[in-house]
Design a protein around this motif. Structure first.
Motif, PDB file in Angstrom:
ATOM      1  N   GLN A 212      -3.319   5.295  -6.304  1.00 38.61           N
ATOM      2  CA  GLN A 212      -2.561   5.974  -7.357  1.00 38.61           C
ATOM      3  C   GLN A 212      -3.225   5.803  -8.717  1.00 38.61           C
ATOM      4  O   GLN A 212      -3.236   6.726  -9.538  1.00 38.61           O
ATOM      5  CB  GLN A 212      -1.131   5.450  -7.367  1.00 38.61           C
TER       6      GLN A 212
ATOM      7  N   ASP B   8      -0.100   8.725  -1.600  1.00 36.64           N
ATOM      8  CA  ASP B   8       1.225   9.283  -1.362  1.00 36.64           C
ATOM      9  C   ASP B   8       1.783   8.863  -0.003  1.00 36.64           C
ATOM     10  O   ASP B   8       2.629   9.530   0.573  1.00 36.64           O
ATOM     11  CB  ASP B   8       1.172  10.812  -1.441  1.00 36.64           C
TER      12      ASP B   8
ATOM     13  N   PRO C 139       0.591  13.983  -5.088  1.00 36.86           N
ATOM     14  CA  PRO C 139       1.649  14.269  -6.043  1.00 36.86           C
ATOM     15  C   PRO C 139       1.238  15.380  -6.992  1.00 36.86           C
ATOM     16  O   PRO C 139       0.074  15.512  -7.348  1.00 36.86           O
ATOM     17  CB  PRO C 139       1.809  12.927  -6.802  1.00 36.86           C
TER      18      PRO C 139
END
Length: 210
Positions: free
Chosen positions: A137, A201, A207
């Motif tokens: 992320q 994710d 995302p």
């Protein structure tokens, strides 16, 4: 115990099987070759564990179907998929089904060997992800909104031209964004970039960009 550097080559093209086996022998791999997915699956239940170099387009069972049967039969071997140039949609399906990498034909020797080195290394340890979701992320957060848009399109399996059309930019600009996002994600191949997206994710889609 060190891994055995065994590669199961599954491809209906005899010339490909011979050339890949020769190349891998020079790189100190051992190989077993199979002319079809069915032949491999029949042997795999009792075969020595190794990595699997699996062509996606074969008569009879295709590579995705072989992957599915491997999973349902409990054949636990890391898979590297061979796809035709531009078959991003198929490559994404293979990655979602658990393939470690995909390699586009015509492949580069160094990229193929590196993928198989990683696949064989997986045999020495449990199949935990090398990268945590939090790290993935953070890498995604380094992308610009447009780079995220391009990556989202790639995750959906769309080719460059379709991504370009949907974003109102040129295919060449998409290529530039692809190169830039791979550099930001610190990956060497598109399959690695997609894996970062899936891990971030939890195996789902990338995302949406803000």
């Amino acid at each position: 115990m060190p891994h055995n550097r065994l590669v199961h080559i599954v491809d209906d093209d005899e010339g490909v099987r011979r050339s890949v086996a020769f190349m891998l022998k020079l790189a100190n791999f051992r190989t077993e070759s199979y002319a079809s997915g069915e032949e491999f699956l029949k042997a795999a239940r009792t075969a020595v564990r190794g990595s699997v170099l699996l062509d996606v387009r074969m008569p009879g069972m295709n590579g995705l179907e072989v992957q599915a049967e491997m999973r349902s039969s409990g054949i636990d071997m890391p898979v590297v998929i061979l796809t035709g140039h531009g078959e991003i949609d198929i490559a994404v399906k293979a990655l979602r089904a658990g393939a470690l990498h995909f390699i586009e034909k015509p492949y580069e020797k160094e990229i193929l060997i590196a993928a198989l080195e990683e696949a064989n290394a997986r045999l020495d340890r449990s199949y935990d992800r090398d990268m945590k979701a939090s790290e993935a992320q953070l890498r995604l957060a380094s992308l610009t909104p447009r780079e995220r848009d391009v990556l989202n399109g790639l995750v959906e399996g769309h080719p460059n031209k379709m991504i370009a059309y949907s974003l109102g930019i040129s295919p060449r600009t998409v290529e530039i964004h692809r190169a830039n996002l791979m550099a930001r994600l610190r990956v060497r191949s598109l399959s690695e970039a997609l894996r970062v997206a899936f891990i971030a994710d939890g195996g789902g889609d990338v995302p949406e960009a803000d």
